[in-house]
Design an enzyme around this catalytic site. Structure first.
Site, PDB file in Angstrom:
ATOM      1  N   GLU A  47       3.749  36.853   6.021  1.00  0.00           N
ATOM      2  CA  GLU A  47       2.820  36.861   7.147  1.00  0.00           C
ATOM      3  C   GLU A  47       1.350  36.875   6.720  1.00  0.00           C
ATOM      4  OE1 GLU A  47       3.850  39.794  10.066  1.00  0.00           O
ATOM      5  OE2 GLU A  47       5.877  39.015  10.311  1.00  0.00           O
TER       6      GLU A  47
ATOM      7  N   GLU B 156      12.522  37.743   9.499  1.00  0.00           N
ATOM      8  CA  GLU B 156      12.339  39.007  10.228  1.00  0.00           C
ATOM      9  C   GLU B 156      12.586  38.776  11.702  1.00  0.00           C
ATOM     10  OE1 GLU B 156       8.680  41.231   9.815  1.00  0.00           O
ATOM     11  OE2 GLU B 156       8.669  40.917   7.640  1.00  0.00           O
TER      12      GLU B 156
HETATM   13  C1  FCB Z   1       5.970  42.323  10.840  1.00  0.00           C
HETATM   14  C2  FCB Z   1       5.847  42.860   9.422  1.00  0.00           C
HETATM   15  C3  FCB Z   1       6.830  43.947   9.096  1.00  0.00           C
HETATM   16  C4  FCB Z   1       7.032  44.898  10.252  1.00  0.00           C
HETATM   17  C5  FCB Z   1       7.341  44.144  11.511  1.00  0.00           C
HETATM   18  C6  FCB Z   1       7.622  45.006  12.715  1.00  0.00           C
HETATM   19  O1  FCB Z   1       4.771  41.795  11.256  1.00  0.00           O
HETATM   20  O2  FCB Z   1       6.019  41.817   8.493  1.00  0.00           O
HETATM   21  O3  FCB Z   1       6.382  44.604   7.937  1.00  0.00           O
HETATM   22  O4  FCB Z   1       5.924  45.692  10.401  1.00  0.00           O
HETATM   23  O5  FCB Z   1       6.294  43.258  11.812  1.00  0.00           O
END
Ligand code: FCB
Length: 483
Positions: free
Chosen positions: A178, A384
């Site tokens: 990210e 994620e």
């Molecule tokens: C993302 C991050 C991760 C976590 C999630 C909820 O943006 O990569 O580390 O904080 O959100």
């Protein structure tokens, strides 16, 4: 004006089967879980510094102990095996393995990741290593941080060092997690470390993260066996206009430029989007982009990691209106969207998680099918996806979290639907394996499949973990009960 609900995806009547070899994973990151902040030669990262700055993090929490994964990783790998996981996405802590961000690696730090990879492999769990999940060595920030070009060069050296140390046991790599958050929350809105609020610094950081990515891909390829796979994970924004008006659609274009295409452009197409350069021309002439940089950034990737939680609804606002801060990123005073000042952010309709993020799996389908359409030969991985809820331990010691199960179910169904619609998705990583340090929210938000009791650090798989284990073991998603 109400936002029209996005059309729901058709419900699957029969079980949705995932292909053999589909990766069933969970993810964590070093600073959020490891703890052991001052052990074995580790020094401060920008997050250690940020946590020590009063008022930056909920109740001044820090990752000093986190969930002590550094010492408990064997127990955690055993849990993963019990849950039927076939992959674990973790990140390497830069200040643990190269404390000053320069020079030789620290063997004790590198050995931790070698042992972790060995432990995973002995349980048939694929290690997937991310090089950078936001924990820049403080010394590099003190020397200017990501707004400075040298940080990208340092990052490439670090990538070479880690690749050489772990390449015999880790074959799956991600450069950055990210970079949008690193650049625009770290240097734009300042709600993340290092907490700077300078739109030009944020744009410079974005470029040097892109450059660092490109240089690191080359460094990894040189250090790793030919079969190794290299990727990057982006938190792409699934955008919707508040209304179909031309002005609101232009707001979508602006946020798409500075939220998505600022990375997708150079990484996948070798150039920054013209409209981004135009939108930000009053701030910078982008002369920090040197000849050859865009070619350097444009490296072949083995897959693209997509992190998705919630959609983003935007509208055009009047010149003097203060931009809404409903953008799901912690609501700082300054904007994380340089060049998009006249854009308002709105809550998407529907049920929300404890983060206030709307549950809407159509955004995941939108991102995956959109990428598949534009980049048909690029495999995708959901690196994620997950949700925070106010989980409670019951009187019998169990943690029942039906909302999280429903969230995961709906998003896996959307992923399956996207695959049926042509997206080549190779795996899914739930965020997160364990409850952990949720950045500026500290330990207040729980995203884990596994509950952590912070005073004792005891781990208890939640009911969602048991459900996820059944899906991972069978490779099948059944229609929700009663649905
Ligand atoms: C993302 C991050 C991760 C976590 C999630 C909820 O943006 O990569 O580390 O904080 O959100």
């Amino acid at each position: 004006m109400p936002v029209p609900p996005s059309s729901p995806l058709p419900a699957a009547a029969a079980p949705q089967r995932f292909p053999a070899g589909f990766l069933w994973g969970a993810a964590t990151s070093a600073y959020q879980v490891e703890g052991a902040a001052a052990e074995d030669g580790r020094t401060a990262s920008i997050w250690d510094t940020f946590c020590r700055t009063p008022g930056k993090v909920f109740q001044d929490h820090s990752g000093d102990v986190a969930v002590d994964h550094y010492h408990r990783f064997r127990e955690d790998v055993r849990l993963m095996a019990e849950l039927g996981l076939t992959a674990y996405r973790f990140s390497v802590s830069w200040p643990r393995v190269q404390p000053t961000g320069r020079g030789p690696g620290v063997q004790r730090g590198l050995d931790f990741y070698r042992r972790l990879a060995d432990e995973l492999r002995s349980h048939d769990i694929l290690p997937v290593a991310t090089l950078y999940h936001w924990d820049l060595p403080q010394e590099l920030e003190s020397a200017g941080g990501w707004p400075e070009r040298t940080t990208a060069e340092r990052f490439a050296e670090y990538a070479a060092l880690v690749g050489a140390a772990l390449g015999d046991r880790v074959a799956h790599w991600t450069t950055l997690n990210e970079p949008w958050c690193s650049a625009f929350l770290g240097y734009g809105s300042g709600v993340h470390a290092p907490g700077r609020t300078d739109p030009v610094a944020a744009l410079r950081a974005a470029h040097h993260l892109n450059l660092g990515h490109g240089l690191a891909v080359s460094a990894l390829r040189a250090a790793l066996p030919a079969a190794a796979q290299v990727s990057v994970s982006l938190n792409l924004h699934a955008l919707r206009p508040l209304t179909p008006s031309a002005a609101d659609r232009d707001a979508v274009r602006r946020i798409d430029a500075v939220g998505n295409r600022v990375f997708l452009g150079p990484m996948l197409a070798g150039a920054y989007p013209e409209d981004l350069l135009a939108d930000t021309a009053h701030l910078t002439d982008w002369s920090f982009v040197r000849p050859g940089d865009q070619k350097e950034i444009h490296q072949p990737l083995d897959w693209l990691g997509v992190n998705y939680y919630t959609p983003t609804v935007v509208s055009a606002t009047a010149e003097d209106a203060s931009p809404g801060r409903e953008d799901g990123h912690g609501g700082g005073e300054a904007s994380p969207w340089p060049g998009a000042d006249r854009v308002g952010f709105h809550p998407a309709p529907g049920e929300r998680t404890a983060m206030g993020w709307t549950v809407d799996p159509t955004g995941l389908h939108q991102l995956l099918t959109g990428l598949a359409h534009r980049h048909p030969d690029l495999p995708l991985m959901v690196t994620e996806n997950g949700a925070a809820y106010h989980d409670r331990v019951g009187a019998d010691g169990t943690v029942d979290d039906p909302e999280r199960t429903a969230y995961l179910h709906a998003h896996l169904a959307a992923l399956h639907r996207a695959a049926a619609d042509g997206a080549d998705v190779r795996g899914y990583f739930a965020w997160s394996l364990l409850d952990n340090f949720e950045w500026a929210y500290g330990y207040d938000k729980r995203f884990g499949l596994v509950h952590v009791d912070y005073p004792t650090l005891a781990r208890t798989p939640k009911s969602s973990a048991r459900w996820y284990a059944r899906v991972a073991r069978s490779g099948e998603l059944h229609p929700p009960a009663g649905g």
